[in-house]
Design a protein around this motif. Structure first.
Motif, PDB file in Angstrom:
ATOM      1  N   ASP A  26       0.803  -1.225   0.000  1.00  0.00           N
ATOM      2  CA  ASP A  26       0.000   0.000   0.000  1.00  0.00           C
ATOM      3  C   ASP A  26       0.836   1.274   0.000  1.00  0.00           C
ATOM      4  O   ASP A  26       0.364   2.322  -0.404  1.00  0.00           O
ATOM      5  CB  ASP A  26      -0.950   0.025   1.204  1.00  0.00           C
ATOM      6  N   GLU A  27       2.086   1.193   0.460  1.00  0.00           N
ATOM      7  CA  GLU A  27       2.934   2.380   0.570  1.00  0.00           C
ATOM      8  C   GLU A  27       3.895   2.539  -0.597  1.00  0.00           C
ATOM      9  O   GLU A  27       4.500   3.587  -0.760  1.00  0.00           O
ATOM     10  CB  GLU A  27       3.739   2.309   1.869  1.00  0.00           C
ATOM     11  N   GLN A  29       5.630   3.411  -3.841  1.00  0.00           N
ATOM     12  CA  GLN A  29       5.479   4.319  -4.984  1.00  0.00           C
ATOM     13  C   GLN A  29       6.563   4.005  -6.005  1.00  0.00           C
ATOM     14  O   GLN A  29       6.312   3.337  -6.983  1.00  0.00           O
ATOM     15  CB  GLN A  29       5.555   5.782  -4.517  1.00  0.00           C
ATOM     16  N   ASP A  30       7.776   4.511  -5.750  1.00  0.00           N
ATOM     17  CA  ASP A  30       8.906   4.248  -6.629  1.00  0.00           C
ATOM     18  C   ASP A  30       9.536   2.931  -6.195  1.00  0.00           C
ATOM     19  O   ASP A  30       9.635   2.651  -5.001  1.00  0.00           O
ATOM     20  CB  ASP A  30       9.921   5.373  -6.540  1.00  0.00           C
ATOM     21  N   ASP A  56       8.602   8.267 -10.530  1.00  0.00           N
ATOM     22  CA  ASP A  56       7.716   9.238 -11.171  1.00  0.00           C
ATOM     23  C   ASP A  56       8.332   9.854 -12.418  1.00  0.00           C
ATOM     24  O   ASP A  56       7.624  10.183 -13.357  1.00  0.00           O
ATOM     25  CB  ASP A  56       7.359  10.360 -10.186  1.00  0.00           C
ATOM     26  N   ASP A 115       1.562  -0.165 -12.374  1.00  0.00           N
ATOM     27  CA  ASP A 115       0.494  -0.290 -11.371  1.00  0.00           C
ATOM     28  C   ASP A 115       0.143  -1.751 -11.134  1.00  0.00           C
ATOM     29  O   ASP A 115      -0.048  -2.179 -10.003  1.00  0.00           O
ATOM     30  CB  ASP A 115      -0.767   0.460 -11.826  1.00  0.00           C
ATOM     31  N   ARG A 118       2.284  -3.718  -8.725  1.00  0.00           N
ATOM     32  CA  ARG A 118       2.070  -3.333  -7.326  1.00  0.00           C
ATOM     33  C   ARG A 118       0.673  -3.705  -6.837  1.00  0.00           C
ATOM     34  O   ARG A 118       0.301  -3.384  -5.713  1.00  0.00           O
ATOM     35  CB  ARG A 118       2.284  -1.832  -7.159  1.00  0.00           C
ATOM     36  N   ARG A 120      -2.288  -2.662  -8.144  1.00  0.00           N
ATOM     37  CA  ARG A 120      -3.192  -1.516  -8.203  1.00  0.00           C
ATOM     38  C   ARG A 120      -4.030  -1.585  -9.456  1.00  0.00           C
ATOM     39  O   ARG A 120      -3.543  -1.932 -10.529  1.00  0.00           O
ATOM     40  CB  ARG A 120      -2.388  -0.218  -8.179  1.00  0.00           C
ATOM     41  N   PRO A 180      11.977  -0.720  -2.298  1.00  0.00           N
ATOM     42  CA  PRO A 180      11.402   0.619  -2.443  1.00  0.00           C
ATOM     43  C   PRO A 180      12.523   1.608  -2.732  1.00  0.00           C
ATOM     44  O   PRO A 180      13.629   1.458  -2.220  1.00  0.00           O
ATOM     45  CB  PRO A 180      10.751   0.876  -1.083  1.00  0.00           C
ATOM     46  N   ARG A 183      12.267   8.622  -2.421  1.00  0.00           N
ATOM     47  CA  ARG A 183      11.995   9.790  -3.264  1.00  0.00           C
ATOM     48  C   ARG A 183      12.937  10.913  -2.844  1.00  0.00           C
ATOM     49  O   ARG A 183      13.187  11.102  -1.656  1.00  0.00           O
ATOM     50  CB  ARG A 183      10.554  10.250  -3.100  1.00  0.00           C
TER      51      ARG A 183
END
Length: 190
Positions: A26-27, A29-30, A56, A115, A118, A120, A180, A183
């Protein structure tokens, strides 16, 4: 003394300091992932290793043979996408999706795949979950994605993905490692 030695041998040591904590679904991103892939498209099949860095600002994918010999590198960002093959030849396009379409002759949406790995669902997708509320199946347009996990952790990231588009394309991913990516922090004004 013998009982104390046996108990000590059975205890688990804490994780060494400095090792990254496991990524939480859930956490995340990159990310960076390493794994193996199998791609079947009509009469052609490809297998190999995949090292993927997703952020990103873009993606970097290194595709290698099953024995680790580099086959191709794909780099994409806001300026476009470039594929460099093992023989040094390059091919470019406005986006990674257009580049993969040109190379494969069939669309493989890298932006959606980031996505999907992950767990999503893009808008318009239909997601089914397993007993731990993790994604188990996703149906998006004419794509079908199935997930398998290596643990019962409710926040586990997928260990295997099976991506299919009708009967024309089948992609299997075995993800060996998830990391992970931090960022970059924005400097504070002085």
């Amino acid at each position: 003394m013998l009982a104390l030695t046996a108990l000590t041998a059975c205890s688990t040591a804490p994780a060494p300091a400095g090792l990254p904590l496991p990524a939480q679904r859930d956490e995340l991103q990159d990310f960076s992932l390493a794994g193996r892939f199998s791609l079947r498209q009509e009469e052609q099949s490809y297998t190999g290793r995949l090292d993927w860095r997703h952020a990103d600002d873009g993606d970097e994918l290194l595709l290698s043979s099953p024995l680790g010999q580099g086959m191709a590198e794909i780099v994409s960002n806001a300026a476009g996408a470039r594929l460099t093959s093992a023989d040094g030849k390059t091919q470019g396009a406005a986006s990674a999706d257009e580049l993969l379409q040109a190379v494969l002759g069939y669309p493989l949406p890298l932006d959606k795949l980031a996505d999907w790995v992950r767990g999503r669902s893009p808008q318009g997708g239909v997601m089914a979950v397993d007993a731990w509320s993790r994604p188990s199946r996703l149906h998006y347009e004419d794509w079908r994605i199935a997930y398998e996990y290596d643990s019962d952790d409710p926040q586990a990231l997928p260990g295997r993905l099976f991506v299919e588009r009708e009967t024309l394309l089948e992609l299997r991913l075995r993800i060996d490692q998830w990391l992970p990516l931090a960022r970059p922090s924005t400097p504070s004004p002085r």
